[in-house]
Scaffold this motif. Sequence first.
Motif, PDB file in Angstrom:
ATOM      1  N   ARG A 181      27.818   2.212  -5.952  1.00 13.16           N
ATOM      2  CA  ARG A 181      26.701   1.750  -6.815  1.00 13.16           C
ATOM      3  C   ARG A 181      25.469   1.082  -5.937  1.00 13.16           C
ATOM      4  O   ARG A 181      24.608   1.447  -6.283  1.00 13.16           O
ATOM      5  N   ALA A 182      25.985   0.266  -5.106  1.00 15.07           N
ATOM      6  CA  ALA A 182      24.753  -0.441  -4.424  1.00 15.07           C
ATOM      7  C   ALA A 182      24.012   0.825  -3.245  1.00 15.07           C
ATOM      8  O   ALA A 182      22.961   0.492  -3.228  1.00 15.07           O
ATOM      9  N   HIS A 183      24.815   1.588  -2.841  1.00 13.12           N
ATOM     10  CA  HIS A 183      24.058   2.687  -2.202  1.00 13.12           C
ATOM     11  C   HIS A 183      23.340   3.484  -2.901  1.00 13.12           C
ATOM     12  O   HIS A 183      22.231   3.819  -2.416  1.00 13.12           O
ATOM     13  N   LYS A 188      17.683   4.937  -4.695  1.00 13.21           N
ATOM     14  CA  LYS A 188      16.606   4.975  -5.815  1.00 13.21           C
ATOM     15  C   LYS A 188      15.320   3.981  -5.453  1.00 13.21           C
ATOM     16  O   LYS A 188      14.194   4.567  -5.568  1.00 13.21           O
ATOM     17  N   ALA A 189      15.796   2.813  -4.882  1.00 12.76           N
ATOM     18  CA  ALA A 189      14.490   2.015  -4.364  1.00 12.76           C
ATOM     19  C   ALA A 189      13.714   2.493  -3.390  1.00 12.76           C
ATOM     20  O   ALA A 189      12.463   2.449  -3.397  1.00 12.76           O
ATOM     21  N   ALA A 194       8.711   5.465  -1.745  1.00 12.99           N
ATOM     22  CA  ALA A 194       8.133   6.410  -0.926  1.00 12.99           C
ATOM     23  C   ALA A 194       7.046   6.852  -2.309  1.00 12.99           C
ATOM     24  O   ALA A 194       6.004   7.456  -1.582  1.00 12.99           O
ATOM     25  N   GLN A 195       7.491   7.156  -3.339  1.00 15.65           N
ATOM     26  CA  GLN A 195       6.405   7.590  -4.341  1.00 15.65           C
ATOM     27  C   GLN A 195       5.594   6.871  -4.440  1.00 15.65           C
ATOM     28  O   GLN A 195       4.196   7.260  -4.789  1.00 15.65           O
ATOM     29  N   ALA A 196       5.741   5.500  -4.516  1.00 19.00           N
ATOM     30  CA  ALA A 196       4.438   4.374  -4.598  1.00 19.00           C
ATOM     31  C   ALA A 196       3.619   4.530  -3.380  1.00 19.00           C
ATOM     32  O   ALA A 196       2.225   4.719  -3.467  1.00 19.00           O
ATOM     33  N   THR A 197       3.922   5.029  -2.031  1.00 17.24           N
ATOM     34  CA  THR A 197       3.228   5.143  -0.937  1.00 17.24           C
ATOM     35  C   THR A 197       2.434   6.366  -1.236  1.00 17.24           C
ATOM     36  O   THR A 197       1.117   6.455  -0.647  1.00 17.24           O
ATOM     37  N   LYS A 198       2.969   7.419  -1.351  1.00 15.62           N
ATOM     38  CA  LYS A 198       2.327   8.732  -1.653  1.00 15.62           C
ATOM     39  C   LYS A 198       1.221   8.751  -2.773  1.00 15.62           C
ATOM     40  O   LYS A 198       0.130   9.121  -2.350  1.00 15.62           O
ATOM     41  N   SER A 199       1.560   8.017  -3.821  1.00 13.45           N
ATOM     42  CA  SER A 199       0.475   7.539  -4.653  1.00 13.45           C
ATOM     43  C   SER A 199      -0.763   6.802  -4.292  1.00 13.45           C
ATOM     44  O   SER A 199      -1.923   7.295  -4.669  1.00 13.45           O
ATOM     45  N   THR A 200      -0.491   6.035  -3.588  1.00 15.95           N
ATOM     46  CA  THR A 200      -1.520   4.874  -2.867  1.00 15.95           C
ATOM     47  C   THR A 200      -2.529   6.170  -2.054  1.00 15.95           C
ATOM     48  O   THR A 200      -3.587   5.887  -2.006  1.00 15.95           O
ATOM     49  N   LYS A 201      -1.629   6.785  -1.105  1.00 15.16           N
ATOM     50  CA  LYS A 201      -2.486   7.725  -0.234  1.00 15.16           C
ATOM     51  C   LYS A 201      -3.293   8.738  -1.038  1.00 15.16           C
ATOM     52  O   LYS A 201      -4.359   9.025  -0.576  1.00 15.16           O
TER      53      LYS A 201
END
Length: 211
Positions: A181-183, A188-189, A194-201
Motif C-alpha cells: 500500500r505504501a508503494h 501515485k504521488a 510528474a503531471q504537475a510538472t508537465k502542466s507547468t511546462k
Amino acid sequence: MDKDITIRLAQQPEADALLGRSPLAALVGMLLDQQVPMEWAFSGPWTIAQRLGSDDLDAHVIAAYDPEAFAALLSEKPAVHRYPGSMATRIQQLCAYLVEHYDGNAEAVWSGAPTGRELLGRLKALPGFGEQKAQIFLALLGKRFGVRPPGWREAAGGYGQANVYRSAADITGPESLAKVRAHKQEMKAAAKAAQATKSTKTAKTAKIAKG
C-alpha cells in the motif's frame, strides 16, 4: 492449483481460503482489484459465492445469470465493489469467455502454458485484463500458487521480481500489505508530481508563444 496454498489477500479466513482453492475466485478477485482497497476486492468472490448460495464460483452459472439480477446481487449492502453494476458486467463477460474458450475451467488458462510469455498472452486475452493486471496476476500465480512456466518472472515484468512489495502478488499478511500500500501511494504521488510538472511546462510554453 495446490489445495493447501495459504493466501492472505482478503485478510478474512474464509474469503482467503476460497482464493486459495478456487482458480475462478482468484481471477475474479484480480478483476475486482481496481479503485478499491485490495482486501475489499479479494473478499468479493466469497461474498458473491455466498449470495449465490454456494461455497465456490461457477463460470457457467455466472455467465448464464440474468444480468440485472447479477448486478443487483453485487449491489446488495455491503456492495462487492465501489462500482458494482459495471463490475457485474465485467465478471459475466469474463465467465462467458472462460465458458467459450476453456469450458468454464479457469485453471485451464494457465495449466500447461509452455512459457511465461504464452501465459501472459492468455491472461491479456481475458476480458478486463490489460497488460498491468495480467502481469500482476502472472506474478501472483508464480509467487503464491507455484505456477512457474519458464520465463514467468520476465513476462511479469517488475511484478515478477523477488523480494519486492509492488502488488497483490507480494502480500503474505498485514505487514506486507502495508508495504504494498505504501508503494502504491508513492507511485501515485510520483505520477501526480510528474503531471504537475508537465502542466507547468505546458503553461510556460503557451505563455512564451503568446509573446
